[in-house]
Design a protein around this motif. Structure first.
Motif: not given
Length: 93
Positions: A39-67
């Motif tokens: 919910t927080t990331l969805t709301g942040a993407r509506a307000v600050r899309p560039e910064a949120t894209r950076t954060v979600t990219g990092a979280l995606t890389a972390l998830t792939v690494s764990d997998a």
């Protein structure tokens, strides 16, 4: 710590102080926390899309690494069922 959970999961009960119990329940429950984060990331993407894209990219890389780490662990155990988790390697190979 209350009881063992899934790998890398910590099960705790929040403190019984007024006001902290509700927040503690939301933070200590992995399923509740995931809903709040999405919910927080969805709301942040509506307000600050560039910064949120950076954060979600990092979280995606972390998830792939764990997998990938879980995949390697399962492959090692499938090949050598008597072996536990891989330990640290010595330098040089």
């Amino acid at each position: 710590m209350d009881c063992p959970g899934a790998p890398a999961e910590l099960n705790e009960s929040p403190r019984e102080e007024p006001g902290r119990k509700t927040a503690g329940e939301l933070i200590s429950c992995p399923f509740c926390l995931s809903v709040w984060l999405v919910t927080t990331l969805t709301g942040a993407r509506a307000v600050r899309p560039e910064a949120t894209r950076t954060v979600t990219g990092a979280l995606t890389a972390l998830t792939v690494s764990d997998a990938l780490q879980y995949g390697v662990l399962h492959a090692v155990r499938a090949r050598r069922p008597w072996a536990g988790p891989p330990g640290p390697r010595a330098h040089g190979g």
